[in-house]
Write an enzyme that holds these catalytic residues in place. Structure first.
Site, PDB file in Angstrom:
ATOM      1  N   LYS A  80     -16.059  -2.936   1.177  1.00  0.00           N
ATOM      2  CA  LYS A  80     -14.595  -2.961   1.300  1.00  0.00           C
ATOM      3  C   LYS A  80     -14.241  -3.914   2.437  1.00  0.00           C
ATOM      4  O   LYS A  80     -15.038  -4.113   3.355  1.00  0.00           O
ATOM      5  CB  LYS A  80     -14.096  -1.552   1.647  1.00  0.00           C
ATOM      6  CG  LYS A  80     -12.652  -1.301   1.380  1.00  0.00           C
ATOM      7  CD  LYS A  80     -12.434  -0.682   0.009  1.00  0.00           C
ATOM      8  CE  LYS A  80     -10.989  -0.298  -0.220  1.00  0.00           C
ATOM      9  NZ  LYS A  80     -10.823   0.502  -1.438  1.00  0.00           N
ATOM     10  N   GLY A 180       3.409   9.759  -0.978  1.00  0.00           N
ATOM     11  CA  GLY A 180       3.302   8.313  -1.140  1.00  0.00           C
ATOM     12  C   GLY A 180       3.626   7.973  -2.582  1.00  0.00           C
ATOM     13  O   GLY A 180       2.886   8.377  -3.486  1.00  0.00           O
ATOM     14  N   GLY A 182       3.857   4.802  -4.033  1.00  0.00           N
ATOM     15  CA  GLY A 182       3.647   3.358  -4.114  1.00  0.00           C
ATOM     16  C   GLY A 182       3.168   2.963  -5.500  1.00  0.00           C
ATOM     17  O   GLY A 182       3.533   3.577  -6.508  1.00  0.00           O
ATOM     18  N   ASN A 183       2.326   1.931  -5.541  1.00  0.00           N
ATOM     19  CA  ASN A 183       1.908   1.343  -6.826  1.00  0.00           C
ATOM     20  C   ASN A 183       1.276   2.354  -7.772  1.00  0.00           C
ATOM     21  O   ASN A 183       1.657   2.450  -8.932  1.00  0.00           O
ATOM     22  CB  ASN A 183       0.897   0.215  -6.568  1.00  0.00           C
ATOM     23  CG  ASN A 183       1.578  -0.990  -5.976  1.00  0.00           C
ATOM     24  OD1 ASN A 183       2.680  -1.342  -6.381  1.00  0.00           O
ATOM     25  ND2 ASN A 183       0.941  -1.607  -4.999  1.00  0.00           N
ATOM     26  N   VAL A 184       0.312   3.119  -7.288  1.00  0.00           N
ATOM     27  CA  VAL A 184      -0.382   4.065  -8.177  1.00  0.00           C
ATOM     28  C   VAL A 184       0.519   5.251  -8.493  1.00  0.00           C
ATOM     29  O   VAL A 184       0.703   5.631  -9.655  1.00  0.00           O
ATOM     30  CB  VAL A 184      -1.702   4.578  -7.539  1.00  0.00           C
ATOM     31  CG1 VAL A 184      -2.344   5.635  -8.428  1.00  0.00           C
ATOM     32  CG2 VAL A 184      -2.661   3.424  -7.278  1.00  0.00           C
ATOM     33  N   ALA A 185       1.100   5.822  -7.440  1.00  0.00           N
ATOM     34  CA  ALA A 185       1.807   7.098  -7.625  1.00  0.00           C
ATOM     35  C   ALA A 185       3.075   6.945  -8.466  1.00  0.00           C
ATOM     36  O   ALA A 185       3.473   7.885  -9.145  1.00  0.00           O
ATOM     37  CB  ALA A 185       2.127   7.721  -6.282  1.00  0.00           C
ATOM     38  N   TYR A 186       3.705   5.774  -8.434  1.00  0.00           N
ATOM     39  CA  TYR A 186       4.917   5.619  -9.250  1.00  0.00           C
ATOM     40  C   TYR A 186       4.550   5.784 -10.735  1.00  0.00           C
ATOM     41  O   TYR A 186       5.199   6.521 -11.475  1.00  0.00           O
ATOM     42  CB  TYR A 186       5.597   4.265  -8.988  1.00  0.00           C
ATOM     43  CG  TYR A 186       6.910   4.159  -9.726  1.00  0.00           C
ATOM     44  CD1 TYR A 186       8.069   4.722  -9.202  1.00  0.00           C
ATOM     45  CD2 TYR A 186       6.974   3.547 -10.972  1.00  0.00           C
ATOM     46  CE1 TYR A 186       9.274   4.668  -9.896  1.00  0.00           C
ATOM     47  CE2 TYR A 186       8.176   3.491 -11.680  1.00  0.00           C
ATOM     48  CZ  TYR A 186       9.319   4.053 -11.134  1.00  0.00           C
ATOM     49  OH  TYR A 186      10.505   4.004 -11.834  1.00  0.00           O
TER      50      TYR A 186
HETATM   51  N1  NAD Z   1      -4.261   0.602  -6.307  1.00  0.00           N
HETATM   52  C1  NAD Z   1      -5.346   1.092  -6.883  1.00  0.00           C
HETATM   53  O1  NAD Z   1      -5.710   0.707  -7.998  1.00  0.00           O
HETATM   54  C2  NAD Z   1      -6.147   2.149  -6.187  1.00  0.00           C
HETATM   55  C3  NAD Z   1      -7.378   2.526  -6.716  1.00  0.00           C
HETATM   56  C4  NAD Z   1      -8.086   3.557  -6.110  1.00  0.00           C
HETATM   57  C5  NAD Z   1      -7.589   4.164  -4.972  1.00  0.00           C
HETATM   58  N2  NAD Z   1      -6.388   3.760  -4.465  1.00  0.00           N
HETATM   59  C6  NAD Z   1      -5.890   4.445  -3.277  1.00  0.00           C
HETATM   60  O2  NAD Z   1      -4.660   5.111  -3.606  1.00  0.00           O
HETATM   61  C7  NAD Z   1      -3.789   5.089  -2.478  1.00  0.00           C
HETATM   62  C8  NAD Z   1      -2.472   4.426  -2.862  1.00  0.00           C
HETATM   63  O3  NAD Z   1      -2.724   3.100  -3.304  1.00  0.00           O
HETATM   64  P1  NAD Z   1      -1.534   2.137  -3.787  1.00  0.00           P
HETATM   65  O4  NAD Z   1      -2.183   0.947  -4.346  1.00  0.00           O
HETATM   66  O5  NAD Z   1      -0.562   2.917  -4.584  1.00  0.00           O
HETATM   67  O6  NAD Z   1      -0.901   1.747  -2.387  1.00  0.00           O
HETATM   68  P2  NAD Z   1       0.607   1.445  -2.028  1.00  0.00           P
HETATM   69  O7  NAD Z   1       0.608   0.791  -0.688  1.00  0.00           O
HETATM   70  O8  NAD Z   1       1.322   0.770  -3.146  1.00  0.00           O
HETATM   71  O9  NAD Z   1       1.226   2.920  -1.901  1.00  0.00           O
HETATM   72  C9  NAD Z   1       0.997   3.759  -0.831  1.00  0.00           C
HETATM   73  C10 NAD Z   1       2.335   4.378  -0.454  1.00  0.00           C
HETATM   74  O10 NAD Z   1       2.106   5.346   0.553  1.00  0.00           O
HETATM   75  C11 NAD Z   1       3.157   5.260   1.514  1.00  0.00           C
HETATM   76  N3  NAD Z   1       2.719   5.866   2.757  1.00  0.00           N
HETATM   77  C12 NAD Z   1       1.891   5.365   3.712  1.00  0.00           C
HETATM   78  N4  NAD Z   1       1.717   6.257   4.703  1.00  0.00           N
HETATM   79  C13 NAD Z   1       2.437   7.361   4.349  1.00  0.00           C
HETATM   80  C14 NAD Z   1       2.655   8.625   4.951  1.00  0.00           C
HETATM   81  N5  NAD Z   1       2.110   8.960   6.108  1.00  0.00           N
HETATM   82  N6  NAD Z   1       3.436   9.524   4.289  1.00  0.00           N
HETATM   83  C15 NAD Z   1       4.008   9.209   3.113  1.00  0.00           C
HETATM   84  N7  NAD Z   1       3.857   8.021   2.507  1.00  0.00           N
HETATM   85  C16 NAD Z   1       3.074   7.118   3.116  1.00  0.00           C
HETATM   86  C17 NAD Z   1       3.464   3.782   1.584  1.00  0.00           C
HETATM   87  O11 NAD Z   1       4.758   3.541   2.120  1.00  0.00           O
HETATM   88  C18 NAD Z   1       3.349   3.361   0.124  1.00  0.00           C
HETATM   89  O12 NAD Z   1       4.553   3.454  -0.582  1.00  0.00           O
HETATM   90  C19 NAD Z   1      -4.566   4.368  -1.364  1.00  0.00           C
HETATM   91  O13 NAD Z   1      -5.250   5.309  -0.586  1.00  0.00           O
HETATM   92  C20 NAD Z   1      -5.562   3.507  -2.129  1.00  0.00           C
HETATM   93  O14 NAD Z   1      -6.702   3.189  -1.369  1.00  0.00           O
HETATM   94  C21 NAD Z   1      -5.662   2.781  -5.036  1.00  0.00           C
HETATM   95  C1  LEU Z   2      -9.519  -1.939  -7.518  1.00  0.00           C
HETATM   96  C2  LEU Z   2     -10.629  -1.464  -6.703  1.00  0.00           C
HETATM   97  C3  LEU Z   2     -11.709  -2.460  -6.625  1.00  0.00           C
HETATM   98  C4  LEU Z   2     -10.236  -1.086  -5.337  1.00  0.00           C
HETATM   99  C5  LEU Z   2      -9.371   0.140  -5.274  1.00  0.00           C
HETATM  100  N1  LEU Z   2      -8.410  -0.066  -4.257  1.00  0.00           N
HETATM  101  C6  LEU Z   2     -10.219   1.364  -5.023  1.00  0.00           C
HETATM  102  O1  LEU Z   2     -10.176   1.924  -3.953  1.00  0.00           O
HETATM  103  O2  LEU Z   2     -10.928   1.822  -5.887  1.00  0.00           O
END
Ligand code: NAD
Ligand code: LEU
EC number: 1.4.1.9
Length: 365
Positions: A80, A180, A182-186
């Site tokens: 990472k 949160g 963001g991208n995933v949770a929406y």
């Molecule tokens: N994007 C992916 O495909 C993916 C894959 C595996 C794991 N993840 C994990 O999932 C999580 C979210 O990823 P994402 O891509 O949606 O990120 P993102 O940045 O789009 O969303 C994260 C959200 O959390 C909010 N946030 C941060 N700190 C906070 C707090 N203390 N309280 C409330 N909200 C808070 C941010 O403002 C943001 O809106 C991360 O931990 C990431 O590592 C993401």
């Molecule tokens: C897309 C992946 C390579 C990375 C992702 N953010 C994860 O934590 O799994």
């Protein structure tokens, strides 16, 4: 901070510090383990309070990727990157190009993708300097943003956890607290709303909260209050370590299932959840959809193949629960065992000498 002591604790292979004064790049690439294959893991851009915090985050996240990739059956190791900086104000193309050259210098030992604070556009810039990047734009025959696929996997895993806790995997009428949005949770909320779940959301970004309130009729609470709400399922989808000494006794949900990486601050928090009878879907099992998606680019991306694999996260989560019950161990430990068994079996199968182009014999033409 004693860096080698930290690396030794979980046997990290390599830590790479990347600096470029012109663009402001300050990045740390952590490669945890490449027994199964090259280390694949995303790049996080975040405003760390100290350099030590950034190193610790890179190390923790890299180890998580080793376990995630192994447990998902991918032929990949774990790594990472964290870039120290504010993703809203500190990005510039030169920074990502400089970072891309550092990735290229590792000659395929590390492959990157998106994580918190980085986007498909950033990956496209990295791609100008290296092929060791995934999650680039679909125009390049690539898979694009992994978040919607991650969300689908979390949704499937959450249903499995509901089945385990409530005897029924329907989420209709369940109250789900999402931390949160963001991208995933929406996207996750879209699935949950469609199935008739009641949503409670929080975020430090008010625009994100408002979007979820308007789209899904979600109830909004302050970030510090999310642990105290009455709900069936707590879905941590922001940053890591939110299950900690301060929160563990406030969370009343019967199920914990969300996308965030490294949800347990320490493994002892996983032990406490087990003792309390909380059904915890281990983070790196339930959130593997994104890496399954980007890894598929290495074979020539096929979305149908990816969706089939990601759907199976339901079965992987169920399998973890079975091992947990069979062996009387917490679910986080059951997941670790699954991943470690695979890494060990690959390590053993690679014992025999195999000549390759780097070997001394290759010099004897
Ligand atoms: N994007 C992916 O495909 C993916 C894959 C595996 C794991 N993840 C994990 O999932 C999580 C979210 O990823 P994402 O891509 O949606 O990120 P993102 O940045 O789009 O969303 C994260 C959200 O959390 C909010 N946030 C941060 N700190 C906070 C707090 N203390 N309280 C409330 N909200 C808070 C941010 O403002 C943001 O809106 C991360 O931990 C990431 O590592 C993401
Ligand atoms: C897309 C992946 C390579 C990375 C992702 N953010 C994860 O934590 O799994």
């Amino acid at each position: 901070m004693e860096i080698f002591k930290n690396m030794e604790e979980y046997d990290y292979e390599q830590l790479v510090f990347c600096q470029d004064k012109n663009s402001g790049l300050k990045a740390i690439i952590a490669i945890h383990d490449t027994t199964i294959g090259p280390a694949l893991g995303g790049t996080r851009m975040w405003t760390y309070q100290t350099e030590e915090d950034a190193i610790i985050d890179a190390l923790r996240l890299a180890k998580g990727m080793t376990y995630k990739n192994a447990a998902a059956g991918l032929d990949l190791g774990g790594g990472k990157t964290v870039i120290i900086g504010n993703p809203k104000t500190d990005k510039n193309p030169e920074l990502f190009r400089a970072f891309g050259r550092y990735i290229q210098s590792l000659n395929g030992r590390y492959i990157t993708a998106e994580d918190v604070g980085t986007t498909v556009k950033d990956m496209d810039i990295i791609h100008q300097e290296t092929d060791y990047v995934t999650g680039i734009s679909p125009e390049f025959g690539s898979s694009g943003n992994p978040s919607p696929i991650t969300a689908y996997g979390v949704y499937r895993g959450m249903k499995a956890a509901a089945k385990e806790a409530f005897g029924d995997d329907s989420l209709e009428g369940r109250t789900i607290a999402v931390q949160g949005v963001g991208n995933v949770a929406y996207t996750l909320c879209e699935y949950l709303h469609r199935e008739g779940a009641k949503l409670i959301v929080t975020d430090i970004n008010q625009t994100a909260v408002q979007r979820a309130v308007e789209a899904f009729g979600a109830k909004a609470v302050d970030p510090n209050d999310i642990y105290d709400v009455e709900c069936d399922i707590y879905a941590p989808c922001a940053l890591g370590a939110t299950i900690n000494d301060n929160t563990i006794n406030r969370i009343t949900a019967k199920v914990i299932a969300g996308s965030a990486n490294n949800q347990l601050q320490r493994s002892s928090h996983g032990d406490i959840l087990f003792e309390k009878g909380v059904v915890y879907a281990p983070d790196y099992i339930i959130n593997a959809g994104g890496v399954i998606n980007v890894a598929d680019e290495l074979y020539g991306y096929n979305r149908e193949r990816v969706l089939k694999k990601v759907e199976m996260i339901y079965d992987s989560v169920m399998n973890v629960f079975e091992i947990s019950k069979r062996d009387g161990i917490p679910t986080y430990l059951a997941a670790d065992r699954m991943a470690e068994e695979r890494i060990e079996s690959v390590r053993k199968s690679r014992r025999q000498f195999l000549r390759n182009e780097h070997h001394v014999l290759s010099r004897r033409k």
